[in-house]
Design a protein around this motif. Structure first.
Motif, PDB file in Angstrom:
ATOM      1  N   ARG A  26     -32.167 -13.978 -16.405  1.00 41.31           N
ATOM      2  CA  ARG A  26     -32.324 -12.900 -17.369  1.00 41.31           C
ATOM      3  C   ARG A  26     -33.801 -12.664 -17.679  1.00 41.31           C
ATOM      4  NH1 ARG A  26     -28.242 -11.943 -22.247  1.00 41.31           N
ATOM      5  NH2 ARG A  26     -27.017 -11.696 -20.338  1.00 41.31           N
ATOM      6  N   ASP A  36     -30.192  -8.936 -15.987  1.00 40.17           N
ATOM      7  CA  ASP A  36     -29.852 -10.145 -15.239  1.00 40.17           C
ATOM      8  C   ASP A  36     -29.896  -9.803 -13.757  1.00 40.17           C
ATOM      9  OD1 ASP A  36     -29.385 -11.591 -17.543  1.00 40.17           O
ATOM     10  OD2 ASP A  36     -27.201 -11.549 -17.393  1.00 40.17           O
ATOM     11  N   LEU A  97     -17.255 -10.395 -12.688  1.00 39.96           N
ATOM     12  CA  LEU A  97     -18.141  -9.895 -13.741  1.00 39.96           C
ATOM     13  C   LEU A  97     -17.435  -9.884 -15.088  1.00 39.96           C
ATOM     14  CD1 LEU A  97     -19.751  -6.993 -11.706  1.00 39.96           C
ATOM     15  CD2 LEU A  97     -20.997  -8.954 -12.641  1.00 39.96           C
ATOM     16  N   HIS A 100     -17.348 -13.424 -16.409  1.00 43.30           N
ATOM     17  CA  HIS A 100     -18.666 -13.944 -16.798  1.00 43.30           C
ATOM     18  C   HIS A 100     -19.172 -13.313 -18.090  1.00 43.30           C
ATOM     19  CE1 HIS A 100     -22.566 -15.842 -16.019  1.00 43.30           C
ATOM     20  NE2 HIS A 100     -23.106 -14.710 -16.440  1.00 43.30           N
ATOM     21  N   TYR A 101     -18.947 -12.004 -18.250  1.00 45.98           N
ATOM     22  CA  TYR A 101     -19.535 -11.284 -19.383  1.00 45.98           C
ATOM     23  C   TYR A 101     -18.534 -10.982 -20.500  1.00 45.98           C
ATOM     24  CZ  TYR A 101     -23.819 -10.524 -16.693  1.00 45.98           C
ATOM     25  OH  TYR A 101     -24.982 -10.706 -15.993  1.00 45.98           O
ATOM     26  N   SER A 102     -17.345 -11.538 -20.422  1.00 47.96           N
ATOM     27  CA  SER A 102     -16.300 -11.162 -21.387  1.00 47.96           C
ATOM     28  C   SER A 102     -16.727 -11.403 -22.838  1.00 47.96           C
ATOM     29  CB  SER A 102     -15.005 -11.927 -21.085  1.00 47.96           C
ATOM     30  OG  SER A 102     -15.218 -13.331 -21.175  1.00 47.96           O
ATOM     31  N   GLU A 104     -19.857 -11.754 -24.097  1.00 42.28           N
ATOM     32  CA  GLU A 104     -21.059 -11.009 -24.482  1.00 42.28           C
ATOM     33  C   GLU A 104     -20.792  -9.507 -24.549  1.00 42.28           C
ATOM     34  OE1 GLU A 104     -25.815 -11.127 -23.409  1.00 42.28           O
ATOM     35  OE2 GLU A 104     -24.365 -11.816 -21.917  1.00 42.28           O
ATOM     36  N   LEU A 105     -20.029  -8.981 -23.596  1.00 42.35           N
ATOM     37  CA  LEU A 105     -19.751  -7.545 -23.564  1.00 42.35           C
ATOM     38  C   LEU A 105     -18.616  -7.178 -24.506  1.00 42.35           C
ATOM     39  CD1 LEU A 105     -20.259  -4.742 -22.360  1.00 42.35           C
ATOM     40  CD2 LEU A 105     -18.812  -5.400 -20.412  1.00 42.35           C
ATOM     41  N   MET A 140     -23.272  -2.518 -20.963  1.00 48.73           N
ATOM     42  CA  MET A 140     -23.752  -3.111 -19.716  1.00 48.73           C
ATOM     43  C   MET A 140     -23.375  -2.217 -18.550  1.00 48.73           C
ATOM     44  SD  MET A 140     -22.921  -7.176 -19.939  1.00 48.73           S
ATOM     45  CE  MET A 140     -23.093  -8.068 -21.485  1.00 48.73           C
ATOM     46  N   VAL A 175     -27.724  -6.550 -13.500  1.00 50.82           N
ATOM     47  CA  VAL A 175     -26.932  -6.130 -14.656  1.00 50.82           C
ATOM     48  C   VAL A 175     -27.908  -5.714 -15.743  1.00 50.82           C
ATOM     49  CG1 VAL A 175     -25.195  -6.787 -16.357  1.00 50.82           C
ATOM     50  CG2 VAL A 175     -25.103  -7.753 -14.037  1.00 50.82           C
ATOM     51  N   GLY A 177     -28.354  -4.663 -19.575  1.00 54.02           N
ATOM     52  CA  GLY A 177     -27.573  -4.875 -20.780  1.00 54.02           C
ATOM     53  C   GLY A 177     -28.325  -4.610 -22.063  1.00 54.02           C
TER      54      GLY A 177
END
Length: 209
Positions: A26, A36, A97, A100-102, A104-105, A140, A175, A177
């Motif tokens: 990041r 990222d 994806l 991994h980002y569940s 944070e997003l 994102m 990515v 974000g």
């Protein structure tokens, strides 16, 4: 339809698959924006490029710019919310994806937009993905690149110095974000240098374009 792709020596003959997302690094851009990046996340990317180039229903579009209508300098294809994607590995990529980002997003990636840059005359101008919720909300956009590398540039909308450049191709992932779509712009510039074709796959949440 496009110049022949010169394949990656590192990826020659590699089996199609995805690496771990733990290799993402990041970079904090400022103004609440970050990116990222990981190189070669998709192995066997040249084979995926060839399949997408041949099988995706590519569309050549025209858009109004000021007082005239011009050709969009790339080919496009869009897959709406949860539509079947044109290659199984793209389904796997979206699922990875989302896992991994569940946290944070807070929501899944649902759509996929594909862009085909056939040569150096194809490009995309400076912009942010601000159609829909991206104009007012943090979000994102994940971009997976296959084919020959092209530079993706980012610059702050404020006009401050600090342009960033990432060379993306052959299975690389970036990515964008946080506030990136509102406070920064990105572009793929034209070039007179000989470059091979590239396809980018942009995964987005619902309501972001």
């Amino acid at each position: 339809m496009h110049d022949a792709l010169q394949g990656s020596l590192l990826g020659a003959g590699a089996e199609v698959g995805l690496g771990p997302l733990t290799t993402l690094r990041r970079t904090i851009l400022g103004d609440g924006a970050w990116v990222d990046v990981t190189a070669g996340w998709l192995t066997g990317a040249d084979a995926v490029f060839e399949r997408l180039a041949a099988e995706v229903p590519w569309q050549a579009e025209r858009r109004r710019m000021y007082d005239r209508v011009v050709d969009v300098p790339r080919l496009l294809s869009f897959y709406a919310e949860d539509a079947p994607l044109p290659d199984p590995v793209l389904e796997d990529a979206r699922a990875a994806l989302n896992r991994h980002y569940s946290d944070e997003l807070g929501e899944p990636f649902r759509t996929a937009g594909l862009c085909f840059y056939r040569d150096g005359s194809d490009s995309v101008a400076w912009h942010g993905d601000t159609i829909g919720r991206g104009r007012t909300e943090d979000t994102m956009v994940a971009i997976l690149s296959v084919g020959a590398p092209r530079p993706l540039l980012l610059r702050p909308r404020s006009g401050a110095a600090g342009t960033q450049q990432y060379s993306l191709g052959h299975g690389d992932l970036i990515v964008m974000g946080g506030s990136c779509q509102r406070t920064w712009e990105h572009a793929i510039p034209k070039t007179r240098k000989p470059v091979g074709p590239r396809i980018s796959i942009q995964f987005r949440p619902a309501g972001v374009r």
